[in-house]
Design a protein around this motif. Structure first.
Motif, PDB file in Angstrom:
ATOM      1  N   THR A 121      82.226  42.816   3.612  1.00  0.00           N
ATOM      2  CA  THR A 121      82.270  42.554   2.169  1.00  0.00           C
ATOM      3  C   THR A 121      82.365  41.059   1.891  1.00  0.00           C
ATOM      4  O   THR A 121      81.664  40.527   1.010  1.00  0.00           O
ATOM      5  CB  THR A 121      83.469  43.285   1.533  1.00  0.00           C
ATOM      6  OG1 THR A 121      83.313  44.695   1.734  1.00  0.00           O
ATOM      7  CG2 THR A 121      83.558  42.992   0.048  1.00  0.00           C
ATOM      8  N   ALA A 122      83.220  40.367   2.636  1.00  0.00           N
ATOM      9  CA  ALA A 122      83.391  38.922   2.437  1.00  0.00           C
ATOM     10  C   ALA A 122      82.099  38.170   2.735  1.00  0.00           C
ATOM     11  O   ALA A 122      81.711  37.251   2.004  1.00  0.00           O
ATOM     12  CB  ALA A 122      84.523  38.405   3.317  1.00  0.00           C
ATOM     13  N   THR A 157      78.976  39.364   2.659  1.00  0.00           N
ATOM     14  CA  THR A 157      77.958  39.694   1.664  1.00  0.00           C
ATOM     15  C   THR A 157      78.212  38.961   0.355  1.00  0.00           C
ATOM     16  O   THR A 157      77.284  38.450  -0.291  1.00  0.00           O
ATOM     17  CB  THR A 157      77.928  41.216   1.424  1.00  0.00           C
ATOM     18  OG1 THR A 157      77.560  41.865   2.638  1.00  0.00           O
ATOM     19  CG2 THR A 157      76.925  41.580   0.349  1.00  0.00           C
ATOM     20  N   GLU A 158      79.478  38.876  -0.048  1.00  0.00           N
ATOM     21  CA  GLU A 158      79.808  38.161  -1.287  1.00  0.00           C
ATOM     22  C   GLU A 158      79.528  36.667  -1.155  1.00  0.00           C
ATOM     23  O   GLU A 158      79.098  36.015  -2.110  1.00  0.00           O
ATOM     24  CB  GLU A 158      81.275  38.401  -1.632  1.00  0.00           C
ATOM     25  CG  GLU A 158      81.552  39.824  -2.099  1.00  0.00           C
ATOM     26  CD  GLU A 158      83.022  40.065  -2.365  1.00  0.00           C
ATOM     27  OE1 GLU A 158      83.853  39.199  -1.993  1.00  0.00           O
ATOM     28  OE2 GLU A 158      83.348  41.126  -2.940  1.00  0.00           O
ATOM     29  N   ARG A 159      79.773  36.124   0.026  1.00  0.00           N
ATOM     30  CA  ARG A 159      79.587  34.676   0.218  1.00  0.00           C
ATOM     31  C   ARG A 159      78.115  34.291   0.267  1.00  0.00           C
ATOM     32  O   ARG A 159      77.705  33.283  -0.320  1.00  0.00           O
ATOM     33  CB  ARG A 159      80.279  34.222   1.501  1.00  0.00           C
ATOM     34  CG  ARG A 159      80.029  32.759   1.827  1.00  0.00           C
ATOM     35  CD  ARG A 159      80.972  32.227   2.877  1.00  0.00           C
ATOM     36  NE  ARG A 159      80.745  30.807   3.122  1.00  0.00           N
ATOM     37  CZ  ARG A 159      81.628  29.994   3.667  1.00  0.00           C
ATOM     38  NH1 ARG A 159      82.826  30.449   4.026  1.00  0.00           N
ATOM     39  NH2 ARG A 159      81.354  28.721   3.872  1.00  0.00           N
ATOM     40  N   PRO A 169      74.056  43.489  -0.652  1.00  0.00           N
ATOM     41  CA  PRO A 169      74.384  42.595  -1.771  1.00  0.00           C
ATOM     42  C   PRO A 169      74.415  43.350  -3.086  1.00  0.00           C
ATOM     43  O   PRO A 169      74.063  44.527  -3.157  1.00  0.00           O
ATOM     44  CB  PRO A 169      73.261  41.556  -1.735  1.00  0.00           C
ATOM     45  CG  PRO A 169      72.136  42.239  -1.033  1.00  0.00           C
ATOM     46  CD  PRO A 169      72.768  43.156  -0.037  1.00  0.00           C
ATOM     47  N   ALA A 170      74.808  42.658  -4.123  1.00  0.00           N
ATOM     48  CA  ALA A 170      74.933  43.274  -5.448  1.00  0.00           C
ATOM     49  C   ALA A 170      73.614  43.865  -5.903  1.00  0.00           C
ATOM     50  O   ALA A 170      72.531  43.484  -5.445  1.00  0.00           O
ATOM     51  CB  ALA A 170      75.421  42.232  -6.453  1.00  0.00           C
ATOM     52  N   GLY A 177      75.359  36.550  -0.292  1.00  0.00           N
ATOM     53  CA  GLY A 177      74.435  37.339  -1.100  1.00  0.00           C
ATOM     54  C   GLY A 177      73.393  38.052  -0.277  1.00  0.00           C
ATOM     55  O   GLY A 177      72.292  38.353  -0.766  1.00  0.00           O
ATOM     56  N   THR A 228      85.100  33.682   9.285  1.00  0.00           N
ATOM     57  CA  THR A 228      85.340  34.846   8.423  1.00  0.00           C
ATOM     58  C   THR A 228      85.673  36.074   9.248  1.00  0.00           C
ATOM     59  O   THR A 228      86.588  36.842   8.911  1.00  0.00           O
ATOM     60  CB  THR A 228      84.106  35.129   7.546  1.00  0.00           C
ATOM     61  OG1 THR A 228      83.830  33.970   6.735  1.00  0.00           O
ATOM     62  CG2 THR A 228      84.326  36.327   6.655  1.00  0.00           C
TER      63      THR A 228
END
Length: 264
Positions: free
Chosen positions: A105-106, A108-110, A133-134, A112, A260
Motif C-alpha cells: 500500500t505504501a 503504491t501510494e508513493r 493504484p487508485a 502511483g 519502505t
C-alpha cells in the motif's frame, strides 16, 4: 487450458501427460474451471481434460456436492462459492500476506504504480498479494494466485539469485533441457545470459525486468526477509508502464523502495 502437473503447478504438453485417474481427474476439472470465469459446459470440460464424458460428469458431481463447483443460470459449470470462500479465507489468514500488505500500500501510494509480493515455486513465481493504484490509473493484468516464469520477471530472477549458488553450472542445471520461453524480444533465453544476470543481481541487491515479461511494462524488485535474515521469503516489486515510469526512474528509487520494505 493446458493440462497441469498438480504436484509442481506447471503445464504439461497434452501428448506427454499421463492419463488422468481418480482424484487427479477431479483436480484437473477443478483447475480447468478456474480458467472459465463465464463457466464451461460439460462438453468443453470433457475435451479439455481428455476424459470420457461420464467420468467428467461424476467429477463435477463430486465437486458440486462439496460446493467447490456449481451450475449457473445458463447450465454452465463455474467455481462454487465454497471454493471461493475457502481460497479467500486461507489467503487472508496467511501471515506473509498480512505483514506485507502495508508495504504494498505504501509503495503504491508513493509511486502511483502497482506493487506485488511474490514467492518462488519451481520455475515460476506465484503472486501472493497485489495492490493497484487508485481508480483511473492503468492497471496490470497480474492476479493474486497467478504465475509467471522466473527467468522473465524481476521477482523471479531476484529470488533465483538467492536460491542458487553463485555458480554458472547451477544455473545450467536449473534450466536443464527445457527452453526458456521468449515472452518478448527482451527476454533472456539462455542459461549463460541468465547466469550473468543473476551475478548482477547479487552485486546490486535488486533485480529489474526491462520489458522482459510483457511489452511496455518495467519492474524493479527487492527481497523481503520475513522468516530469515539471509534467505528471502519472497520479493516485493513495483511495476509500471514504461511510457509513464521509465525503468531508470525506478532504479533511482531503489534505496527508498528498500527502505519502505525494511521499515515495515
Amino acid at each position: 487450458m493446458p493440462i497441469w502437473n498438480i504436484r509442481y503447478g506447471t503445464p504439461v504438453p497434452p501428448d506427454t501427460a499421463p492419463p488422468l485417474v481418480g482424484t487427479d481427474r477431479v483436480l484437473a476439472v477443478l483447475t480447468e474451471l478456474a480458467g472459465h470465469a463465464d463457466g464451461a459446459s460439460l462438453e468443453e470440460l470433457t475435451r479439455a481434460v481428455a476424459s470420457p464424458k461420464p467420468t467428467v460428469h461424476r467429477a463435477l458431481a463430486s465437486l458440486c456436492r462439496f460446493g467447490l463447483a456449481a451450475r449457473n443460470g445458463h447450465g454452465r459449470y463455474v467455481l462454487g462459492d465454497e471454493f471461493l470462500r475457502l481460497a479467500f479465507a486461507h489467503h487472508e489468514a496467511r501471515p506473509d500476506h498480512l505483514r506485507i500488505a502495508p508495504v504494498l500500500t505504501a509503495l503504491t501510494e508513493r509511486y502511483g504504480e502497482t506493487a506485488h509480493y511474490a514467492v518462488l515455486d519451481g520455475h515460476t513465481v506465484v503472486y501472493r498479494a497485489k495492490v493497484d493504484p487508485a481508480a483511473g490509473a492503468l492497471r496490470l493484468s497480474s492476479t493474486v494466485g497467478g504465475r509467471n516464469p522466473v527467468h522473465s520477471t524481476a521477482v523471479g530472477k531476484l529470488l533465483l539469485a538467492y536460491a542458487l549458488p553463485d555458480d554458472d553450472a547451477a544455473v545450467t542445471a536449473w534450466v536443464g533441457d527445457r527452453p526458456l520461453p521468449q515472452r518478448t524480444p527482451h527476454t533472456l533465453t539462455s542459461a549463460e545470459a541468465l547466469a550473468a544476470e543473476l551475478r548482477t543481481i547479487r552485486a546490486h541487491g535488486y533485480a529489474v525486468d526491462d520489458q522482459e515479461n510483457e511489452p511496455g511494462i518495467v519492474c524493479l524488485a527487492v527481497p523481503v526477509f520475513l522468516t530469515s535474515p539471509t534467505r528471502p521469503s519472497g520479493a516485493v516489486s513495483v511495476s509500471a508502464p514504461v511510457s509513464r515510469t521509465p525503468l531508470a526512474t525506478l532504479v533511482a528509487e531503489v534505496r527508498a523502495i528498500r527502505a519502505t520494505v525494511e521499515a515495515r
